[in-house]
Scaffold this motif. Structure first.
Motif, PDB file in Angstrom:
ATOM      1  N   SER A 264      24.642 -11.962 -46.514  1.00 42.52           N
ATOM      2  CA  SER A 264      24.997 -11.356 -47.789  1.00 42.52           C
ATOM      3  C   SER A 264      26.444 -11.650 -48.149  1.00 42.52           C
ATOM      4  O   SER A 264      27.317 -11.721 -47.282  1.00 42.52           O
ATOM      5  CB  SER A 264      24.788  -9.841 -47.723  1.00 42.52           C
ATOM      6  OG  SER A 264      25.279  -9.219 -48.889  1.00 42.52           O
ATOM      7  N   GLY A 265      26.694 -11.761 -49.450  1.00 44.46           N
ATOM      8  CA  GLY A 265      28.048 -12.029 -49.901  1.00 44.46           C
ATOM      9  C   GLY A 265      28.891 -10.795 -50.093  1.00 44.46           C
ATOM     10  O   GLY A 265      30.076 -10.780 -49.761  1.00 44.46           O
ATOM     11  N   ASN A 266      28.292  -9.692 -50.607  1.00 44.88           N
ATOM     12  CA  ASN A 266      29.127  -8.533 -50.937  1.00 44.88           C
ATOM     13  C   ASN A 266      28.442  -7.191 -50.736  1.00 44.88           C
ATOM     14  O   ASN A 266      28.918  -6.177 -51.248  1.00 44.88           O
ATOM     15  CB  ASN A 266      29.614  -8.631 -52.389  1.00 44.88           C
ATOM     16  CG  ASN A 266      28.465  -8.752 -53.374  1.00 44.88           C
ATOM     17  OD1 ASN A 266      27.309  -8.605 -52.993  1.00 44.88           O
ATOM     18  ND2 ASN A 266      28.789  -9.017 -54.623  1.00 44.88           N
ATOM     19  N   THR A 267      27.342  -7.149 -49.996  1.00 44.38           N
ATOM     20  CA  THR A 267      26.661  -5.888 -49.740  1.00 44.38           C
ATOM     21  C   THR A 267      25.900  -6.012 -48.429  1.00 44.38           C
ATOM     22  O   THR A 267      26.056  -7.004 -47.709  1.00 44.38           O
ATOM     23  CB  THR A 267      25.715  -5.536 -50.909  1.00 44.38           C
ATOM     24  OG1 THR A 267      25.166  -4.232 -50.696  1.00 44.38           O
ATOM     25  CG2 THR A 267      24.595  -6.555 -51.041  1.00 44.38           C
ATOM     26  N   ALA A 268      25.091  -5.000 -48.104  1.00 40.18           N
ATOM     27  CA  ALA A 268      24.254  -5.094 -46.912  1.00 40.18           C
ATOM     28  C   ALA A 268      23.266  -6.242 -47.060  1.00 40.18           C
ATOM     29  O   ALA A 268      22.797  -6.536 -48.160  1.00 40.18           O
ATOM     30  CB  ALA A 268      23.507  -3.782 -46.700  1.00 40.18           C
ATOM     31  N   ALA A 269      22.941  -6.878 -45.960  1.00 39.59           N
ATOM     32  CA  ALA A 269      21.909  -7.916 -46.019  1.00 39.59           C
ATOM     33  C   ALA A 269      20.569  -7.300 -46.416  1.00 39.59           C
ATOM     34  O   ALA A 269      19.847  -7.828 -47.255  1.00 39.59           O
ATOM     35  CB  ALA A 269      21.812  -8.635 -44.685  1.00 39.59           C
ATOM     36  N   ILE A 270      20.246  -6.151 -45.815  1.00 38.69           N
ATOM     37  CA  ILE A 270      19.041  -5.403 -46.163  1.00 38.69           C
ATOM     38  C   ILE A 270      19.449  -3.962 -46.431  1.00 38.69           C
ATOM     39  O   ILE A 270      19.941  -3.269 -45.532  1.00 38.69           O
ATOM     40  CB  ILE A 270      17.982  -5.469 -45.050  1.00 38.69           C
ATOM     41  CG1 ILE A 270      17.543  -6.923 -44.828  1.00 38.69           C
ATOM     42  CG2 ILE A 270      16.779  -4.598 -45.401  1.00 38.69           C
ATOM     43  CD1 ILE A 270      16.571  -7.107 -43.680  1.00 38.69           C
ATOM     44  N   ASN A 271      19.261  -3.515 -47.661  1.00 36.73           N
ATOM     45  CA  ASN A 271      19.668  -2.182 -48.099  1.00 36.73           C
ATOM     46  C   ASN A 271      18.433  -1.409 -48.554  1.00 36.73           C
ATOM     47  O   ASN A 271      17.899  -1.657 -49.637  1.00 36.73           O
ATOM     48  CB  ASN A 271      20.690  -2.297 -49.240  1.00 36.73           C
ATOM     49  CG  ASN A 271      21.134  -0.940 -49.760  1.00 36.73           C
ATOM     50  OD1 ASN A 271      20.845   0.094 -49.168  1.00 36.73           O
ATOM     51  ND2 ASN A 271      21.820  -0.944 -50.889  1.00 36.73           N
TER      52      ASN A 271
ATOM     53  N   GLY B 143       8.604 -13.378 -35.350  1.00 41.23           N
ATOM     54  CA  GLY B 143       9.375 -14.601 -35.164  1.00 41.23           C
ATOM     55  C   GLY B 143      10.822 -14.305 -34.834  1.00 41.23           C
ATOM     56  O   GLY B 143      11.146 -13.304 -34.191  1.00 41.23           O
ATOM     57  N   ASN B 144      11.716 -15.184 -35.299  1.00 42.66           N
ATOM     58  CA  ASN B 144      13.149 -15.041 -35.025  1.00 42.66           C
ATOM     59  C   ASN B 144      13.908 -14.936 -36.349  1.00 42.66           C
ATOM     60  O   ASN B 144      13.899 -15.872 -37.145  1.00 42.66           O
ATOM     61  CB  ASN B 144      13.661 -16.248 -34.234  1.00 42.66           C
ATOM     62  CG  ASN B 144      13.058 -16.333 -32.845  1.00 42.66           C
ATOM     63  OD1 ASN B 144      13.355 -15.515 -31.982  1.00 42.66           O
ATOM     64  ND2 ASN B 144      12.179 -17.307 -32.631  1.00 42.66           N
ATOM     65  N   SER B 145      14.548 -13.803 -36.561  1.00 40.80           N
ATOM     66  CA  SER B 145      15.301 -13.561 -37.784  1.00 40.80           C
ATOM     67  C   SER B 145      16.765 -13.308 -37.462  1.00 40.80           C
ATOM     68  O   SER B 145      17.116 -12.883 -36.350  1.00 40.80           O
ATOM     69  CB  SER B 145      14.725 -12.359 -38.549  1.00 40.80           C
ATOM     70  OG  SER B 145      13.410 -12.626 -39.000  1.00 40.80           O
ATOM     71  N   ALA B 146      17.622 -13.569 -38.445  1.00 44.52           N
ATOM     72  CA  ALA B 146      19.060 -13.333 -38.291  1.00 44.52           C
ATOM     73  C   ALA B 146      19.609 -12.842 -39.621  1.00 44.52           C
ATOM     74  O   ALA B 146      19.346 -13.445 -40.671  1.00 44.52           O
ATOM     75  CB  ALA B 146      19.782 -14.606 -37.853  1.00 44.52           C
ATOM     76  N   ILE B 147      20.372 -11.749 -39.597  1.00 43.63           N
ATOM     77  CA  ILE B 147      20.979 -11.217 -40.812  1.00 43.63           C
ATOM     78  C   ILE B 147      22.448 -10.901 -40.542  1.00 43.63           C
ATOM     79  O   ILE B 147      22.836 -10.551 -39.430  1.00 43.63           O
ATOM     80  CB  ILE B 147      20.252  -9.966 -41.335  1.00 43.63           C
ATOM     81  CG1 ILE B 147      20.294  -8.827 -40.317  1.00 43.63           C
ATOM     82  CG2 ILE B 147      18.815 -10.301 -41.713  1.00 43.63           C
ATOM     83  CD1 ILE B 147      19.713  -7.521 -40.847  1.00 43.63           C
ATOM     84  N   ALA B 148      23.255 -11.036 -41.594  1.00 37.54           N
ATOM     85  CA  ALA B 148      24.686 -10.760 -41.486  1.00 37.54           C
ATOM     86  C   ALA B 148      25.192 -10.297 -42.836  1.00 37.54           C
ATOM     87  O   ALA B 148      24.654 -10.668 -43.885  1.00 37.54           O
ATOM     88  CB  ALA B 148      25.460 -12.005 -41.026  1.00 37.54           C
ATOM     89  N   ASP B 149      26.230  -9.453 -42.820  1.00 38.94           N
ATOM     90  CA  ASP B 149      26.881  -9.082 -44.069  1.00 38.94           C
ATOM     91  C   ASP B 149      28.254  -9.732 -44.133  1.00 38.94           C
ATOM     92  O   ASP B 149      28.649 -10.500 -43.253  1.00 38.94           O
ATOM     93  CB  ASP B 149      26.957  -7.562 -44.236  1.00 38.94           C
ATOM     94  CG  ASP B 149      27.820  -6.885 -43.188  1.00 38.94           C
ATOM     95  OD1 ASP B 149      28.366  -7.576 -42.301  1.00 38.94           O
ATOM     96  OD2 ASP B 149      27.963  -5.646 -43.242  1.00 38.94           O
TER      97      ASP B 149
END
Length: 227
Positions: free
Chosen positions: A36-43, A56-62
């Protein structure tokens, strides 16, 4: 309509997902890569019950500029299941932040690679029934839970690297019935477990490593019971 399923896959280096709903729903992450650029990746912005399924394989970042206090944020109760793996980087604050009860039933793996603050921050209870947790490096506490923590089973590894921080900080009771818990607290006044109430260890295996002056393995303001 309640319990609508959403299955999310694909990739974005400048995107996010925000959910507003008056009903509970089911969310599956399937090989998702999301920064994400300016908020939570998942909100999950509505205080409803949500089931999160890992595939599977997931990756998230803020991003460090995010105004939401978690890369994965839930305003209500969150239940995590599935056999997949998710890697989370919390560049703004926490890796996972949940306002309601967080329940982990997963046979999968949650890896929190780095956080500016807590690895997992919860305003209510944490119930860990199964699954693997690896907090590689937390800038503050590994787990910071305002309710009770109950570990029924699973394999948890928690590392903190800052001074005066706790691998596990819990405002209520800490209870462990089975599973494996390994903790390393690096820095002055670091603690493996800090409970404002009681600690009940009824089974499982616990390993605590710490360094620095005034460091402690387990500290409770109430009773410590090891059965």
């Amino acid at each position: 309509m309640a319990n609508v399923p959403y299955i999310i896959s694909g990739s974005s280096s400048n995107g996010s997902l925000t959910f507003n709903s008056s009903n509970s729903f089911y969310l599956a992450l399937s090989d998702l890569s999301l920064t994400s650029g300016n908020t939570a990746a998942i909100n999950i912005a509505s205080p409803v019950a949500v089931t999160l399924n890992l595939r599977g394989n997931s990756a998230i970042a803020d991003n460090a500029n995010s105004a939401i206090n978690g890369t994965l944020y839930a305003a209500g109760n969150l239940s995590i299941n599935g056999s997949g793996t998710i890697q989370i980087a919390g560049n703004a604050k926490h890796g996972i932040s949940v306002e309601g009860i967080l329940t982990v039933n997963s046979g999968g793996t949650i890896i929190i690679s780095e956080t500016d603050s807590d690895g997992i921050h919860g305003s209510s209870d944490l119930i860990w029934n199964n699954g693997t947790l690896v907090i590689v490096s937390a800038g503050s506490d590994g787990l910071d839970i305002s309710g009770n923590i109950t570990i029924q089973n699973g394999d948890l590894t928690i590392n903190t690297t800052a001074e005066s921080q706790r691998c596990i900080k819990v405002s209520g009771n800490f209870t462990m019935n089975d599973g494996t818990l390994n903790m390393t607290a690096i820095g002055t006044d670091g603690k493996g477990i800090k409970a404002d109430s009681n600690v009940f260890i009824n089974g499982g295996s616990i390993g605590i490593g710490h360094s620095g002056d005034m460091s402690k393995g387990i500290k409770a303001d109430g009773d410590i019971s090891i059965n």
